[in-house]
Design an enzyme around this catalytic site. Sequence first.
Site, PDB file in Angstrom:
ATOM      1  N   SER A   6       0.842  -1.196   0.000  1.00 22.64           N
ATOM      2  CA  SER A   6       0.000   0.000   0.000  1.00 22.64           C
ATOM      3  C   SER A   6       0.880   1.250   0.000  1.00 22.64           C
ATOM      4  CB  SER A   6      -0.910   0.018   1.228  1.00 22.64           C
ATOM      5  OG  SER A   6      -1.445   1.320   1.354  1.00 22.64           O
ATOM      6  N   HIS A  31      -0.909  -1.150  -4.358  1.00 24.82           N
ATOM      7  CA  HIS A  31      -2.225  -0.888  -3.768  1.00 24.82           C
ATOM      8  C   HIS A  31      -2.353   0.617  -3.499  1.00 24.82           C
ATOM      9  CE1 HIS A  31      -5.811  -2.155  -1.478  1.00 24.82           C
ATOM     10  NE2 HIS A  31      -5.482  -1.224  -0.597  1.00 24.82           N
ATOM     11  N   ASP A  33      -4.724   3.505  -1.913  1.00 29.72           N
ATOM     12  CA  ASP A  33      -5.848   3.740  -1.007  1.00 29.72           C
ATOM     13  C   ASP A  33      -6.454   5.116  -1.227  1.00 29.72           C
ATOM     14  OD1 ASP A  33      -6.068   1.341   0.611  1.00 29.72           O
ATOM     15  OD2 ASP A  33      -4.053   1.827   1.325  1.00 29.72           O
ATOM     16  N   MET A  35      -9.270   7.733  -0.281  1.00 28.95           N
ATOM     17  CA  MET A  35     -10.193   8.047   0.822  1.00 28.95           C
ATOM     18  C   MET A  35     -10.763   9.449   0.645  1.00 28.95           C
ATOM     19  SD  MET A  35      -8.031   6.513   4.018  1.00 28.95           S
ATOM     20  CE  MET A  35      -7.082   4.995   3.863  1.00 28.95           C
ATOM     21  N   HIS A  64      -8.115   0.902  -4.393  1.00 26.71           N
ATOM     22  CA  HIS A  64      -9.117   0.609  -3.365  1.00 26.71           C
ATOM     23  C   HIS A  64      -9.886   1.892  -3.053  1.00 26.71           C
ATOM     24  CE1 HIS A  64      -9.649  -0.703   1.159  1.00 26.71           C
ATOM     25  NE2 HIS A  64     -10.796  -0.611   0.524  1.00 26.71           N
ATOM     26  N   MET A  66     -12.250   3.944  -1.089  1.00 25.76           N
ATOM     27  CA  MET A  66     -12.982   4.089   0.173  1.00 25.76           C
ATOM     28  C   MET A  66     -13.712   5.425   0.109  1.00 25.76           C
ATOM     29  SD  MET A  66      -9.950   2.612   2.555  1.00 25.76           S
ATOM     30  CE  MET A  66      -8.782   2.807   1.213  1.00 25.76           C
ATOM     31  N   MET A 135     -11.535  -6.810   4.313  1.00 27.52           N
ATOM     32  CA  MET A 135     -10.855  -5.813   5.146  1.00 27.52           C
ATOM     33  C   MET A 135     -10.595  -6.423   6.521  1.00 27.52           C
ATOM     34  SD  MET A 135     -10.226  -3.160   3.399  1.00 27.52           S
ATOM     35  CE  MET A 135      -9.491  -2.251   4.775  1.00 27.52           C
ATOM     36  N   GLY A 140      -9.461   3.389   6.758  1.00 24.30           N
ATOM     37  CA  GLY A 140      -9.244   4.788   7.122  1.00 24.30           C
ATOM     38  C   GLY A 140      -7.780   5.113   7.377  1.00 24.30           C
ATOM     39  N   PHE A 141      -7.049   4.160   7.928  1.00 25.18           N
ATOM     40  CA  PHE A 141      -5.663   4.445   8.299  1.00 25.18           C
ATOM     41  C   PHE A 141      -4.799   3.201   8.148  1.00 25.18           C
ATOM     42  CE2 PHE A 141      -8.571   7.091  10.661  1.00 25.18           C
ATOM     43  CZ  PHE A 141      -8.078   8.362  10.399  1.00 25.18           C
ATOM     44  N   ASP A 173      -6.658  -7.069   3.413  1.00 25.82           N
ATOM     45  CA  ASP A 173      -6.080  -5.732   3.571  1.00 25.82           C
ATOM     46  C   ASP A 173      -6.220  -5.250   5.010  1.00 25.82           C
ATOM     47  OD1 ASP A 173      -5.210  -3.113   3.273  1.00 25.82           O
ATOM     48  OD2 ASP A 173      -6.881  -2.471   1.995  1.00 25.82           O
ATOM     49  N   GLY A 174      -5.067  -4.981   5.633  1.00 28.55           N
ATOM     50  CA  GLY A 174      -5.065  -4.380   6.962  1.00 28.55           C
ATOM     51  C   GLY A 174      -4.272  -5.187   7.968  1.00 28.55           C
ATOM     52  N   GLY A 195       0.940  -2.286   4.131  1.00 31.24           N
ATOM     53  CA  GLY A 195       1.447  -0.913   4.142  1.00 31.24           C
ATOM     54  C   GLY A 195       2.626  -0.823   5.080  1.00 31.24           C
ATOM     55  N   SER A 196       2.324  -0.640   6.382  1.00 26.33           N
ATOM     56  CA  SER A 196       3.399  -0.510   7.369  1.00 26.33           C
ATOM     57  C   SER A 196       4.253  -1.778   7.433  1.00 26.33           C
ATOM     58  CB  SER A 196       2.810  -0.179   8.743  1.00 26.33           C
ATOM     59  OG  SER A 196       1.741  -1.054   9.041  1.00 26.33           O
TER      60      SER A 196
HETATM   61  C1  DX5 Z   1      -6.815   0.946   5.318  1.00 25.79           C
HETATM   62  C2  DX5 Z   1      -6.225   0.762   3.950  1.00 25.79           C
HETATM   63  C3  DX5 Z   1      -5.094  -0.226   3.942  1.00 25.79           C
HETATM   64  C4  DX5 Z   1      -3.889   0.237   4.734  1.00 25.79           C
HETATM   65  C5  DX5 Z   1      -2.935  -0.902   4.928  1.00 25.79           C
HETATM   66  O1  DX5 Z   1      -7.862   1.825   5.231  1.00 25.79           O
HETATM   67  O2  DX5 Z   1      -7.216   0.271   3.061  1.00 25.79           O
HETATM   68  O3  DX5 Z   1      -4.738  -0.559   2.604  1.00 25.79           O
HETATM   69  O4  DX5 Z   1      -3.227   1.303   4.110  1.00 25.79           O
HETATM   70  O5  DX5 Z   1      -1.944  -0.513   5.820  1.00 25.79           O
HETATM   71  P1  DX5 Z   1      -1.372  -1.514   6.931  1.00 25.79           P
HETATM   72  O6  DX5 Z   1      -0.831  -2.723   6.190  1.00 25.79           O
HETATM   73  O7  DX5 Z   1      -0.341  -0.716   7.622  1.00 25.79           O
HETATM   74  O8  DX5 Z   1      -2.529  -1.920   7.811  1.00 25.79           O
HETATM   75 ZN    ZN Z   2      -6.553  -0.573   1.113  1.00 26.96          ZN
END
Ligand code: DX5
Ligand code: ZN
Length: 220
Positions: A6, A31, A33, A35, A64, A66, A135, A140-141, A173-174, A195-196
Amino acid sequence: MKISPSILSADFTRLGAELKALEDAGADYIHVDVMDGRFVPNITIGPFIVEAIKRATRLPLDVHLMIEEPERYIADFADAGSDIITVHVEAARHLHKAVQMIKESGKKAGVTLNPATPVSTLEEVMGDVDLALVMSVNPGFSGQGFIQASLKKISAVRAMINATGRSIELEVDGGIKTSNIKAAAAAGADVFVSGSGVFSTPDYKKTISAMKEEAMTAKA
Ligand code: DX5
Ligand code: ZN
């Protein structure tokens, strides 16, 4: 087994270099994101940045959405260079129509659902989609913890996909890290957003290789 890092967790002052590093590291998708500050509290990336990302990588863009009423923006994200466009069942009032719009734009259609949304909401569109996304955090984050109950949901979606007899990717995802990817793979996922879990590590290649290896052991 595909890894879809991500880009939200990337260093945006060096976006081109980050994309190049992911490509060299063996990422399968990017990916993205999106928002809107309404469906989720955060505001992130619009079509303008997606278009810039497209110019900076050969990897397929896994976008993705959102956002509320995604139908209004599908054409913009398709034109910007998305390869897969995923919409939330909670945000699309006319989900079937949204899926058709994505397919008519020549892109792969994905559907996704929040942690509290039942798997049955996917049933009527499963015959038309290319990807289903579970999910495993509330959207959101980035940087949130993996919700364990998602494993049961992944298994349920896997059963639903197998029943269609079609080849549909099952993405999660997440909160995905090298330490928990195996459990998600064992439950039936084959595309993993992180992501992280990727960007907080110094060596993306090492991390992505380790993730793939871990995921593969679940299938062995
Ligand atoms: C959350 C996003 C994810 C997020 C993943 O709203 O859809 O794609 O960025 O980040 P990590 O892997 O750090 O949870
Ligand atoms: Zn995502």
